[in-house]
Design a protein around this motif. Sequence first.
Motif, PDB file in Angstrom:
ATOM      1  N   VAL A 174     135.719  12.310 -14.129  1.00  0.00           N
ATOM      2  CA  VAL A 174     134.737  12.845 -13.188  1.00  0.00           C
ATOM      3  C   VAL A 174     133.475  11.998 -13.231  1.00  0.00           C
ATOM      4  O   VAL A 174     133.141  11.404 -14.262  1.00  0.00           O
ATOM      5  CB  VAL A 174     134.362  14.319 -13.481  1.00  0.00           C
ATOM      6  N   ILE A 175     132.819  11.930 -12.102  1.00  0.00           N
ATOM      7  CA  ILE A 175     131.531  11.252 -12.017  1.00  0.00           C
ATOM      8  C   ILE A 175     130.521  12.243 -11.444  1.00  0.00           C
ATOM      9  O   ILE A 175     130.726  12.776 -10.352  1.00  0.00           O
ATOM     10  CB  ILE A 175     131.604   9.998 -11.134  1.00  0.00           C
ATOM     11  N   LEU A 176     129.484  12.469 -12.194  1.00  0.00           N
ATOM     12  CA  LEU A 176     128.393  13.338 -11.752  1.00  0.00           C
ATOM     13  C   LEU A 176     127.247  12.440 -11.302  1.00  0.00           C
ATOM     14  O   LEU A 176     126.903  11.467 -11.979  1.00  0.00           O
ATOM     15  CB  LEU A 176     127.940  14.257 -12.891  1.00  0.00           C
ATOM     16  N   ARG A 177     126.658  12.802 -10.173  1.00  0.00           N
ATOM     17  CA  ARG A 177     125.662  11.927  -9.565  1.00  0.00           C
ATOM     18  C   ARG A 177     124.280  12.554  -9.543  1.00  0.00           C
ATOM     19  O   ARG A 177     124.142  13.767  -9.407  1.00  0.00           O
ATOM     20  CB  ARG A 177     126.093  11.572  -8.142  1.00  0.00           C
ATOM     21  N   CYS A 178     123.308  11.685  -9.640  1.00  0.00           N
ATOM     22  CA  CYS A 178     121.912  12.132  -9.694  1.00  0.00           C
ATOM     23  C   CYS A 178     121.052  11.115  -8.955  1.00  0.00           C
ATOM     24  O   CYS A 178     121.308   9.903  -9.042  1.00  0.00           O
ATOM     25  CB  CYS A 178     121.493  12.237 -11.167  1.00  0.00           C
ATOM     26  N   PHE A 225     127.631  12.330 -27.020  1.00  0.00           N
ATOM     27  CA  PHE A 225     127.862  11.224 -26.085  1.00  0.00           C
ATOM     28  C   PHE A 225     128.764  10.194 -26.750  1.00  0.00           C
ATOM     29  O   PHE A 225     128.302   9.157 -27.242  1.00  0.00           O
ATOM     30  CB  PHE A 225     126.522  10.614 -25.672  1.00  0.00           C
ATOM     31  N   ASP A 226     130.081  10.498 -26.764  1.00  0.00           N
ATOM     32  CA  ASP A 226     131.022   9.578 -27.411  1.00  0.00           C
ATOM     33  C   ASP A 226     131.603   8.607 -26.376  1.00  0.00           C
ATOM     34  O   ASP A 226     131.091   8.488 -25.268  1.00  0.00           O
ATOM     35  CB  ASP A 226     132.109  10.374 -28.132  1.00  0.00           C
ATOM     36  N   ASP A 227     132.679   7.921 -26.766  1.00  0.00           N
ATOM     37  CA  ASP A 227     133.247   6.871 -25.913  1.00  0.00           C
ATOM     38  C   ASP A 227     133.800   7.395 -24.587  1.00  0.00           C
ATOM     39  O   ASP A 227     134.103   6.599 -23.694  1.00  0.00           O
ATOM     40  CB  ASP A 227     134.365   6.142 -26.659  1.00  0.00           C
ATOM     41  N   GLN A 228     133.975   8.693 -24.488  1.00  0.00           N
ATOM     42  CA  GLN A 228     134.470   9.265 -23.233  1.00  0.00           C
ATOM     43  C   GLN A 228     133.384   9.332 -22.157  1.00  0.00           C
ATOM     44  O   GLN A 228     133.678   9.533 -20.987  1.00  0.00           O
ATOM     45  CB  GLN A 228     135.014  10.682 -23.479  1.00  0.00           C
ATOM     46  N   PHE A 229     132.143   9.187 -22.583  1.00  0.00           N
ATOM     47  CA  PHE A 229     131.020   9.289 -21.663  1.00  0.00           C
ATOM     48  C   PHE A 229     130.435   7.902 -21.382  1.00  0.00           C
ATOM     49  O   PHE A 229     130.406   7.031 -22.256  1.00  0.00           O
ATOM     50  CB  PHE A 229     129.902  10.157 -22.266  1.00  0.00           C
ATOM     51  N   SER A 230     129.964   7.719 -20.170  1.00  0.00           N
ATOM     52  CA  SER A 230     129.211   6.511 -19.847  1.00  0.00           C
ATOM     53  C   SER A 230     128.206   6.841 -18.759  1.00  0.00           C
ATOM     54  O   SER A 230     128.377   7.809 -18.015  1.00  0.00           O
ATOM     55  CB  SER A 230     130.133   5.368 -19.403  1.00  0.00           C
ATOM     56  N   VAL A 231     127.151   6.051 -18.702  1.00  0.00           N
ATOM     57  CA  VAL A 231     126.138   6.221 -17.658  1.00  0.00           C
ATOM     58  C   VAL A 231     125.927   4.888 -16.973  1.00  0.00           C
ATOM     59  O   VAL A 231     126.146   3.825 -17.548  1.00  0.00           O
ATOM     60  CB  VAL A 231     124.790   6.752 -18.202  1.00  0.00           C
ATOM     61  N   GLU A 232     125.474   4.998 -15.731  1.00  0.00           N
ATOM     62  CA  GLU A 232     125.283   3.795 -14.947  1.00  0.00           C
ATOM     63  C   GLU A 232     124.213   4.048 -13.903  1.00  0.00           C
ATOM     64  O   GLU A 232     124.043   5.170 -13.428  1.00  0.00           O
ATOM     65  CB  GLU A 232     126.605   3.435 -14.259  1.00  0.00           C
ATOM     66  N   ARG A 233     123.483   2.989 -13.590  1.00  0.00           N
ATOM     67  CA  ARG A 233     122.558   3.031 -12.455  1.00  0.00           C
ATOM     68  C   ARG A 233     123.048   1.958 -11.496  1.00  0.00           C
ATOM     69  O   ARG A 233     122.614   0.817 -11.539  1.00  0.00           O
ATOM     70  CB  ARG A 233     121.148   2.768 -12.927  1.00  0.00           C
ATOM     71  N   PRO A 234     124.000   2.334 -10.634  1.00  0.00           N
ATOM     72  CA  PRO A 234     124.693   1.329  -9.821  1.00  0.00           C
ATOM     73  C   PRO A 234     123.815   0.680  -8.755  1.00  0.00           C
ATOM     74  O   PRO A 234     124.111  -0.415  -8.303  1.00  0.00           O
ATOM     75  CB  PRO A 234     125.827   2.132  -9.174  1.00  0.00           C
ATOM     76  N   ASP A 235     122.739   1.366  -8.375  1.00  0.00           N
ATOM     77  CA  ASP A 235     121.830   0.790  -7.389  1.00  0.00           C
ATOM     78  C   ASP A 235     120.426   1.257  -7.726  1.00  0.00           C
ATOM     79  O   ASP A 235     120.204   1.790  -8.801  1.00  0.00           O
ATOM     80  CB  ASP A 235     122.255   1.185  -5.961  1.00  0.00           C
ATOM     81  N   GLY A 236     119.504   1.073  -6.814  1.00  0.00           N
ATOM     82  CA  GLY A 236     118.123   1.410  -7.136  1.00  0.00           C
ATOM     83  C   GLY A 236     117.787   2.878  -7.120  1.00  0.00           C
ATOM     84  O   GLY A 236     116.679   3.258  -7.490  1.00  0.00           O
ATOM     85  N   SER A 237     118.762   3.722  -6.717  1.00  0.00           N
ATOM     86  CA  SER A 237     118.403   5.131  -6.585  1.00  0.00           C
ATOM     87  C   SER A 237     119.307   6.080  -7.366  1.00  0.00           C
ATOM     88  O   SER A 237     118.850   7.117  -7.809  1.00  0.00           O
ATOM     89  CB  SER A 237     118.399   5.537  -5.110  1.00  0.00           C
ATOM     90  N   ASN A 238     120.585   5.736  -7.544  1.00  0.00           N
ATOM     91  CA  ASN A 238     121.497   6.673  -8.183  1.00  0.00           C
ATOM     92  C   ASN A 238     121.597   6.458  -9.683  1.00  0.00           C
ATOM     93  O   ASN A 238     121.446   5.348 -10.181  1.00  0.00           O
ATOM     94  CB  ASN A 238     122.894   6.538  -7.567  1.00  0.00           C
ATOM     95  N   PHE A 239     121.881   7.559 -10.387  1.00  0.00           N
ATOM     96  CA  PHE A 239     122.121   7.521 -11.830  1.00  0.00           C
ATOM     97  C   PHE A 239     123.328   8.404 -12.079  1.00  0.00           C
ATOM     98  O   PHE A 239     123.325   9.567 -11.696  1.00  0.00           O
ATOM     99  CB  PHE A 239     120.870   8.044 -12.554  1.00  0.00           C
TER     100      PHE A 239
END
Lengths: 112, 115
Positions: free
Chosen positions: B19-23, B61-75
């Motif tokens: 799953v990907i949760l967006r912010c 926050f183990d290896d199953q989790f990751s975060v990304e800021r793919p562009d200038g607005s989303n996290f």
Amino acid sequence: TQLLEQSPQFLSIQEGENLTVYCNSSSVFSSLQWYRQEPGEGPVLLVTVVTGGEVKKLKRLTFQFGDARKDSSLHITAAQTGDTGLYLCAGAADTGRRALTFGSGTRLQVQP
Amino acid sequence: EPEVTQTPSHQVTQMGQEVILRCVPISNHLYFYWYRQILGQKVEFLVSFYNNEISEKSEIFDDQFSVERPDGSNFTLKIRSTKLEDSAMYFCASSEGTGRNEKLFFGSGTQLSVL
């Protein structure tokens, strides 16, 4: 591991009464924040206290940070039905980290 | 007042699925966070992100989790292979990064249900 204990867990009072909510720890915090959370919503920041002994007022709400920066209290004067909600305290460790440790919350119900 | 926006508000997934949760944090904020709240339990810190990298993370926050800021607005928060115990309300938050007295803004959360 830092822990924040809040008391009481639940509080039901009549409109017009005063109340105090406590947030205690054995650890020192660089700052402590109080939030209010409505059902289905994220926490909303009410106040941040950073100095030991500091007192801040927000209308009928008075927040105090303990001298040793290990505890805090929230006092509400003349509670109103609109004060009903979940109150959370959260502290930042005295190590420069930004991660917040949250208390378990005090659920306040103000009866008309 | 500016606000942090999270999508979706509810996400139902099968165990083992990604799953990907967006912010969308507040535009001039520099620090971004994910917290979670399992039903009936405390709000727990997962991760903070600054200058395009993780600045702090918790044991959760183990290896199953990751975060990304793919562009200038989303996290985004990605959970690679969801487990039943990942079911929780996930809150994104952001702040200006001005120091101890800074204000943290939380989104309304994504309720994740893993079946």
